[in-house]
Design a protein around this motif. Structure first.
Motif, PDB file in Angstrom:
ATOM      1  N   GLU A 164      -6.444  -1.356  -5.250  1.00  0.00           N
ATOM      2  CA  GLU A 164      -5.670  -2.204  -4.358  1.00  0.00           C
ATOM      3  C   GLU A 164      -5.336  -1.502  -3.039  1.00  0.00           C
ATOM      4  OE1 GLU A 164      -4.572  -5.465  -5.224  1.00  0.00           O
ATOM      5  OE2 GLU A 164      -5.988  -5.143  -6.863  1.00  0.00           O
ATOM      6  N   GLN A 165      -5.542  -0.195  -2.992  1.00  0.00           N
ATOM      7  CA  GLN A 165      -5.179   0.602  -1.837  1.00  0.00           C
ATOM      8  C   GLN A 165      -6.281   0.642  -0.795  1.00  0.00           C
ATOM      9  OE1 GLN A 165      -4.050   4.291  -3.917  1.00  0.00           O
ATOM     10  NE2 GLN A 165      -2.672   4.537  -2.198  1.00  0.00           N
ATOM     11  N   GLN A 166      -5.874   0.757   0.472  1.00  0.00           N
ATOM     12  CA  GLN A 166      -6.851   0.948   1.533  1.00  0.00           C
ATOM     13  C   GLN A 166      -7.436   2.351   1.457  1.00  0.00           C
ATOM     14  OE1 GLN A 166      -4.474  -0.104   5.008  1.00  0.00           O
ATOM     15  NE2 GLN A 166      -5.951  -1.741   5.404  1.00  0.00           N
ATOM     16  N   ASP A 167      -6.566   3.336   1.330  1.00  0.00           N
ATOM     17  CA  ASP A 167      -6.998   4.727   1.275  1.00  0.00           C
ATOM     18  C   ASP A 167      -6.598   5.336  -0.059  1.00  0.00           C
ATOM     19  OD1 ASP A 167      -7.937   4.852   3.992  1.00  0.00           O
ATOM     20  OD2 ASP A 167      -5.836   4.863   4.617  1.00  0.00           O
ATOM     21  N   PRO A 168      -7.476   6.158  -0.624  1.00  0.00           N
ATOM     22  CA  PRO A 168      -7.125   6.794  -1.899  1.00  0.00           C
ATOM     23  C   PRO A 168      -6.003   7.814  -1.722  1.00  0.00           C
ATOM     24  CG  PRO A 168      -9.182   7.680  -1.049  1.00  0.00           C
ATOM     25  CD  PRO A 168      -8.774   6.559  -0.127  1.00  0.00           C
ATOM     26  N   ASP A 214       0.824  -1.200   0.000  1.00  0.00           N
ATOM     27  CA  ASP A 214       0.000   0.000   0.000  1.00  0.00           C
ATOM     28  C   ASP A 214       0.865   1.260   0.000  1.00  0.00           C
ATOM     29  OD1 ASP A 214      -2.817   0.937   0.127  1.00  0.00           O
ATOM     30  OD2 ASP A 214      -2.149   1.864   1.997  1.00  0.00           O
ATOM     31  N   SER A 215       1.935   1.233   0.770  1.00  0.00           N
ATOM     32  CA  SER A 215       2.863   2.358   0.821  1.00  0.00           C
ATOM     33  C   SER A 215       3.538   2.571  -0.536  1.00  0.00           C
ATOM     34  CB  SER A 215       3.912   2.101   1.900  1.00  0.00           C
ATOM     35  OG  SER A 215       4.919   3.071   1.871  1.00  0.00           O
ATOM     36  N   LEU A 216       3.881   1.488  -1.205  1.00  0.00           N
ATOM     37  CA  LEU A 216       4.491   1.587  -2.534  1.00  0.00           C
ATOM     38  C   LEU A 216       3.500   2.158  -3.545  1.00  0.00           C
ATOM     39  CD1 LEU A 216       6.749   1.110  -4.566  1.00  0.00           C
ATOM     40  CD2 LEU A 216       6.070  -1.309  -4.645  1.00  0.00           C
ATOM     41  N   ILE A 217       2.265   1.705  -3.504  1.00  0.00           N
ATOM     42  CA  ILE A 217       1.242   2.236  -4.408  1.00  0.00           C
ATOM     43  C   ILE A 217       1.045   3.726  -4.144  1.00  0.00           C
ATOM     44  CG2 ILE A 217      -1.210   2.155  -5.035  1.00  0.00           C
ATOM     45  CD1 ILE A 217      -1.083  -0.896  -4.365  1.00  0.00           C
ATOM     46  N   SER A 218       0.999   4.106  -2.880  1.00  0.00           N
ATOM     47  CA  SER A 218       0.871   5.529  -2.538  1.00  0.00           C
ATOM     48  C   SER A 218       2.059   6.321  -3.070  1.00  0.00           C
ATOM     49  CB  SER A 218       0.758   5.714  -1.024  1.00  0.00           C
ATOM     50  OG  SER A 218      -0.451   5.190  -0.549  1.00  0.00           O
ATOM     51  N   GLN A 265       1.623   6.853  -6.759  1.00  0.00           N
ATOM     52  CA  GLN A 265       0.587   7.835  -7.052  1.00  0.00           C
ATOM     53  C   GLN A 265       1.012   9.244  -6.642  1.00  0.00           C
ATOM     54  OE1 GLN A 265      -3.000   6.112  -5.436  1.00  0.00           O
ATOM     55  NE2 GLN A 265      -3.252   4.827  -7.237  1.00  0.00           N
ATOM     56  N   ARG A 266       1.751   9.374  -5.547  1.00  0.00           N
ATOM     57  CA  ARG A 266       2.261  10.696  -5.172  1.00  0.00           C
ATOM     58  C   ARG A 266       3.245  11.212  -6.223  1.00  0.00           C
ATOM     59  NH1 ARG A 266       2.143   8.469  -0.169  1.00  0.00           N
ATOM     60  NH2 ARG A 266       4.362   8.003  -0.156  1.00  0.00           N
ATOM     61  N   ARG A 267       4.091  10.315  -6.743  1.00  0.00           N
ATOM     62  CA  ARG A 267       5.030  10.738  -7.790  1.00  0.00           C
ATOM     63  C   ARG A 267       4.267  11.148  -9.038  1.00  0.00           C
ATOM     64  NH1 ARG A 267      10.283   7.579 -10.259  1.00  0.00           N
ATOM     65  NH2 ARG A 267       8.770   6.175 -11.193  1.00  0.00           N
ATOM     66  N   MET A 268       3.218  10.411  -9.374  1.00  0.00           N
ATOM     67  CA  MET A 268       2.401  10.769 -10.527  1.00  0.00           C
ATOM     68  C   MET A 268       1.765  12.142 -10.308  1.00  0.00           C
ATOM     69  SD  MET A 268      -0.690   8.653 -12.339  1.00  0.00           S
ATOM     70  CE  MET A 268      -1.851   8.958 -11.053  1.00  0.00           C
ATOM     71  N   ALA A 269       1.224  12.378  -9.127  1.00  0.00           N
ATOM     72  CA  ALA A 269       0.606  13.671  -8.816  1.00  0.00           C
ATOM     73  C   ALA A 269       1.644  14.788  -8.898  1.00  0.00           C
ATOM     74  CB  ALA A 269      -0.040  13.633  -7.436  1.00  0.00           C
ATOM     75  N   SER A 270       2.845  14.527  -8.410  1.00  0.00           N
ATOM     76  CA  SER A 270       3.910  15.530  -8.464  1.00  0.00           C
ATOM     77  C   SER A 270       4.279  15.880  -9.905  1.00  0.00           C
ATOM     78  CB  SER A 270       5.133  15.009  -7.708  1.00  0.00           C
ATOM     79  OG  SER A 270       6.195  15.904  -7.801  1.00  0.00           O
ATOM     80  N   ARG A 271       4.371  14.863 -10.753  1.00  0.00           N
ATOM     81  CA  ARG A 271       4.667  15.098 -12.179  1.00  0.00           C
ATOM     82  C   ARG A 271       3.558  15.927 -12.823  1.00  0.00           C
ATOM     83  NH1 ARG A 271       6.164   8.890 -13.809  1.00  0.00           N
ATOM     84  NH2 ARG A 271       8.383   8.930 -13.322  1.00  0.00           N
TER      85      ARG A 271
END
Length: 176
Positions: free
Chosen positions: A111-115, A56-60, A63-69
């Motif tokens: 797959e994530q617990q939290d969006p 879950d931490s890896l998926i986050s 997604q954080r890197r995607m948001a940053s880009r």
């Protein structure tokens, strides 16, 4: 040679994220395991877990890197006085044409617990700041995202020429 000696200037954190993106694109969700990501990044599973404590931490992190880009793309668009929705659709188009790697983390959202709150906020902001009235901005955003996700899911609904025409049409609507 290991990945670490091949690319010494890339941190282990970024190597992990790069390897995870690649695995999602080539193996889909089924190929996205911590063991596979660690191996592709040239690390032990313990090394991966040092940087990301869970899947879950890896998926986050992806997604954080995607948001940053995407935030950087939008800042660049603002600096160049380009409409942000148009800039975002151009970014989606470029990613679509190169295999969808940058948006692959979206496949793992379920797959994530939290969006990913950064990503949710970015999408909401994008629609609000688009300058489009009604639901048009949302429709354009979702259509472009849908094309990228359908490509990542290997849904053969359109060919590359049709995709180019659809992106051209979306960009034309944005510029009206």
């Amino acid at each position: 040679m290991t990945a670490q000696t091949d690319r010494p200037s890339i941190s282990a954190h970024d190597r992990i994220l790069d390897a995870a993106e690649e695995l999602i694109c080539t193996g889909g969700i089924a190929g996205f395991t911590l063991d596979a990501v660690a191996h592709a990044a040239g690390l032990s599973k313990g090394g991966l877990l040092y940087h990301f404590s869970s899947k879950d931490s890896l998926i986050s992190g992806l997604q954080r890197r995607m948001a940053s880009r995407l935030e950087q793309t939008l800042r660049d668009a603002e600096r160049q006085r380009e409409p942000i929705l148009e800039a975002f659709i151009r970014e989606l188009r470029q990613d679509y044409e190169s295999g969808g790697r940058r948006f692959a983390p979206l496949l793992l959202a379920r797959e994530q617990q939290d969006p990913c709150h950064e990503l949710q906020a970015l999408m909401t902001c994008l629609v609000r700041q688009s300058g489009r009235e009604g639901t048009e901005a949302t429709l354009l955003l979702l259509a472009a995202l849908g094309m990228v996700l359908s490509s990542l899911a290997r849904l053969p609904c359109i060919n590359s020429q049709q995709a180019a025409e659809l992106f051209d049409e979306m960009l034309a609507i944005c510029s009206k």
